[in-house]
Design a protein around this motif. Structure first.
Motif, PDB file in Angstrom:
ATOM      1  N   SER A   1      18.280  13.535  31.866  1.00 38.31           N
ATOM      2  CA  SER A   1      18.207  13.473  33.323  1.00 38.31           C
ATOM      3  C   SER A   1      19.608  13.404  33.923  1.00 38.31           C
ATOM      4  CB  SER A   1      17.424  12.219  33.738  1.00 38.31           C
ATOM      5  OG  SER A   1      17.643  11.891  35.094  1.00 38.31           O
ATOM      6  N   PRO A   2      19.810  13.978  35.106  1.00 42.54           N
ATOM      7  CA  PRO A   2      21.125  13.842  35.761  1.00 42.54           C
ATOM      8  C   PRO A   2      21.573  12.398  35.896  1.00 42.54           C
ATOM      9  CG  PRO A   2      19.831  15.515  36.874  1.00 42.54           C
ATOM     10  CD  PRO A   2      18.914  14.874  35.862  1.00 42.54           C
ATOM     11  N   LEU A   3      20.623  11.469  36.052  1.00 37.01           N
ATOM     12  CA  LEU A   3      20.981  10.057  36.194  1.00 37.01           C
ATOM     13  C   LEU A   3      21.407   9.423  34.875  1.00 37.01           C
ATOM     14  CD1 LEU A   3      18.261   8.714  38.665  1.00 37.01           C
ATOM     15  CD2 LEU A   3      20.639   9.312  39.143  1.00 37.01           C
ATOM     16  N   MET A   4      21.233  10.130  33.758  1.00 37.35           N
ATOM     17  CA  MET A   4      21.634   9.619  32.449  1.00 37.35           C
ATOM     18  C   MET A   4      22.923  10.260  31.948  1.00 37.35           C
ATOM     19  SD  MET A   4      19.276   7.394  31.529  1.00 37.35           S
ATOM     20  CE  MET A   4      18.862   7.286  29.780  1.00 37.35           C
ATOM     21  N   ARG A   5      23.446  11.225  32.691  1.00 38.44           N
ATOM     22  CA  ARG A   5      24.624  11.958  32.232  1.00 38.44           C
ATOM     23  C   ARG A   5      25.903  11.247  32.650  1.00 38.44           C
ATOM     24  NH1 ARG A   5      22.330  17.707  34.517  1.00 38.44           N
ATOM     25  NH2 ARG A   5      20.430  17.769  33.215  1.00 38.44           N
ATOM     26  N   THR A   6      26.858  11.243  31.735  1.00 39.59           N
ATOM     27  CA  THR A   6      28.170  10.651  32.004  1.00 39.59           C
ATOM     28  C   THR A   6      29.252  11.612  31.537  1.00 39.59           C
ATOM     29  OG1 THR A   6      28.317   9.553  29.851  1.00 39.59           O
ATOM     30  CG2 THR A   6      27.211   8.339  31.619  1.00 39.59           C
TER      31      THR A   6
ATOM     32  N   ALA B   1      25.323  15.638  28.252  1.00 40.46           N
ATOM     33  CA  ALA B   1      23.925  15.989  27.979  1.00 40.46           C
ATOM     34  C   ALA B   1      22.963  14.849  28.311  1.00 40.46           C
ATOM     35  CB  ALA B   1      23.756  16.383  26.507  1.00 40.46           C
ATOM     36  N   GLY B   2      23.451  13.635  28.437  1.00 37.36           N
ATOM     37  CA  GLY B   2      22.589  12.497  28.762  1.00 37.36           C
ATOM     38  C   GLY B   2      21.609  12.141  27.676  1.00 37.36           C
ATOM     39  N   ASP B   3      21.984  12.376  26.405  1.00 35.93           N
ATOM     40  CA  ASP B   3      21.043  12.130  25.311  1.00 35.93           C
ATOM     41  C   ASP B   3      21.614  11.263  24.193  1.00 35.93           C
ATOM     42  OD1 ASP B   3      22.893  13.913  24.313  1.00 35.93           O
ATOM     43  OD2 ASP B   3      21.413  15.396  23.620  1.00 35.93           O
TER      44      ASP B   3
END
Length: 622
Positions: free
Chosen positions: A189-194, A199-201
């Motif tokens: 999710s965009p809210l999990m990406r840094t 990739a936020g995973d």
């Protein structure tokens, strides 16, 4: 399946056979006979002694205190430095601080097992040689290494006690800098990406690990609770905090420790999405040291407390969870598919998707003693873009806000959840001294006391005895407190009950006895209105009669937490967390030197795991 995992499944500790057979008793279980339910041990009085006190017919053994080498193969085994001078690298190979949730996993070799436990938080004054006088990057690393999870191997001794096996091929530390995967609907999710993980995973670390759970396929679920206190930033940036940040407590200037100054991922002004990657249930395979831990986002993000697994009548997995904060919620997750079972039992790989594909619910407790599980799915019950949720990932990342929208019942700090052998579900509601305060929700049927100092235990039975049901009947098992104080509103299920307050840890043993642990604040122990309750304690209850007896009292300032009984019911493992913790005028003090010293100041107090047994080798709780 490895022989070791098969041994765990066959031991009955996971209760796999009985769960998949609609909870029919496993023939290998010790029978829930009257001697096993009699609470025949000598009850101990409430105490303010700076000591562990158990019934005279029992004995306790110190097994795994903070700083003990974990026994990781082909690595150094740094001894605990009493002056706090261990390095960050040392701490990554030692027992962490503040032991909490814990489980016992039998191995194929007789009388050997894995003991897996959480390390919840850090006392920086104790952790470092010079306390908190000056922060630096090395202290941040050491602090992150002092949280997380320990996996150790233990062996039963000739006289029935236990010793740590070191080195062990299973031994490992999972901590705040361990690489792990992010899975489920919120992954990517965009809210999990840094910046570090576009990739936020993937994420580095788990910390603030409190309660736990165990899957039917033999993996350990650790819960990230008070993660918010480790993220920070300049205080003047608080004015730009979003409503979601305020609801989760990730507001610049409100941090407990100064990580953000020396590890930029903790700076909310530079990396506002990093906190979204914490507050999850994390799955760890204790039998495979090479397996990467996985954050399971389908279970929702919150100050995660407990991830108690059971099996629905049709074979699907159900997971019960609390959110340990005032006015937060009780949750349930139900998997989409059934547990896959082979001739060897459920296997981890075959069931790996069950914690990624399913439905999250929040509980509503109605005044008539009925309750309802309300679905937290995007597009239903008002969870849509108009209410601030673009997709299911945002529903899960901001599960608290979603629960607000659908009308869950705001509870008095829901913590540990335990399922009895007959399927009843129990949750501790530790306390809530703000209920009924100006602008705060007032009492309701499930949380009936204003300024609730003492907490209680609530229980429910799912309709048709099926964990997949969406309706249930509930009641109070106990409203805790001092019955000599009418204003406390204490109500017990039986007159034959030892008094307690602020219940926290819960564990059902295989004989149906309920073990209850308490967590009164160290700065309030021994003071009104808690004077009569003494130090924190552990009790044992027979739910059928309500009879409850005090089994253990702990050292000054400690919390009693982390409880598991071996499958043969001959040993009880318990954690003593933060002995000596107290505060005076907001400054941290330590009023204990347990277990190494005789008086406060003579040694650094150390959290530790105890192994408790009857001196005659009999069943614990009797």
């Amino acid at each position: 399946m490895s022989l070791d995992r098969r041994r765990f499944l066959q031991s009955g500790t996971a209760a796999v056979v009985s769960l998949l057979a609609q909870r029919h008793a496993d023939a290998a279980d010790p029978a829930p006979s009257e001697p096993g339910r009699s609470l025949g041990f000598t009850g101990v009085p409430a105490s303010l002694r700076d000591a562990v006190v158990v019934p005279p017919e029992y004995e306790w053994q110190l097994l795994y205190p903070w700083g003990t080498p974990t026994g990781v193969p082909r690595q150094p085994m740094p001894a605990f430095a009493p002056d706090g001078s261990n390095s960050a690298a040392d701490q990554a190979l030692q027992a962490g601080m503040h032991h909490d949730g814990m489980h016992f996993f039998p191995l194929a070799t007789p009388d050997r097992a894995l003991l897996v436990m959480n390390h919840e938080y850090t006392d920086e004054q104790l952790l470092h040689a010079d306390g908190v006088k000056e922060w630096n990057a090395e202290k941040v690393r050491k602090s992150l290494h002092a949280m997380g999870v320990s996996v150790i191997e233990i062996q039963r001794t000739a006289r029935g006690g236990w010793r740590q096996v070191s080195p062990s091929p299973y031994a490992r530390r999972v901590h705040g800098r361990t690489p792990m995967r992010i899975a489920g609907p919120a992954a990517g999710s965009p809210l999990m990406r840094t910046a570090a993980n576009p990739a936020g995973d993937e994420v580095f670390g788990t910390f603030a690990n409190c309660a736990m759970g165990v899957t039917p396929w033999g993996t350990y679920l650790t819960c990230e609770e008070n993660f918010h206190g480790y993220f920070g930033g300049p205080k003047d940036a608080a004015k730009t905090a979003t409503p979601a940040q305020r609801r989760y407590g990730t507001v610049p200037g409100s941090q407990w420790v100064e990580y953000w100054r020396f590890d930029e991922r903790f700076d909310l002004t530079r990396h506002p999405h990093e906190p979204h990657r914490f507050g999850w249930v994390v799955e760890i395979d204790p039998f495979d040291p090479e397996a990467r831990p996985i954050k399971r986002t389908a279970l929702g993000r919150k100050r995660q407390e407990s991830a108690t697994c059971t099996v629905a009548r049709d074979g699907r997995l159900a997971v019960y969870m609390g959110d340990d904060a005032r006015f937060e919620y009780v949750y349930k997750y139900i998997s989409k598919d059934r547990i896959a079972v082979t001739s060897d039992g459920p296997q981890a790989r075959a069931n790996s998707r069950l914690l990624d594909e399913g439905t999250l619910y929040v509980a509503r407790f109605d005044a008539d003693g009925r309750g309802r599980w309300i679905e937290l799915t995007h597009g239903r019950h008002g969870l849509d873009a108009a209410s601030g949720f673009a997709d299911q990932a945002e529903v899960l990342i901001h599960a608290r806000l979603a629960a607000d929208v659908v009308g869950g019942t705001k509870m008095d700090r829901p913590e540990w959840i335990a399922v009895s052998p007959d399927g009843e579900v129990y949750v501790t509601l530790t306390n809530n001294t703000q209920r009924g305060d100006f602008g705060k929700p007032g009492p309701d049927a499930a949380n009936p006391r204003a300024n609730n100092f003492f907490g209680g235990i609530l229980r429910w039975r799912e309709d048709d005895g099926d964990a997949a049901s969406l309706g249930f009947a509930w009641e109070h098992f106990v409203l805790a407190g001092d019955t000599d104080q009418p204003a406390s509103g204490a109500r017990y299920p039986s007159p034959d009950v030892d008094l307690f307050g602020s219940p926290d840890g819960l564990h059902f043993d295989r004989g149906g006895l309920l073990w209850i642990q308490t967590d009164m604040s160290g700065q309030l122990i021994g003071k009104p209105p808690y004077t009569a309750l003494g130090n924190n304690q552990m009790l044992c209850a027979d739910p059928a009669t309500g009879r409850t007896k005090r089994f253990l009292t702990g050292p000054n300032g400690c919390e009693i937490t982390g409880c598991v009984v071996t499958p043969d019911r001959r040993t009880l493992f318990v954690n003593i967390q933060h002995p000596g913790e107290s505060r005076d005028d907001g400054e941290a003090k330590h009023n204990s030197a347990w277990p190494d010293g005789d008086a406060p100041g003579s040694a650094r107090p150390r959290s530790a795991t105890l192994a408790i047994r009857r001196r005659d080798g009999g069943i614990v709780g009797t």
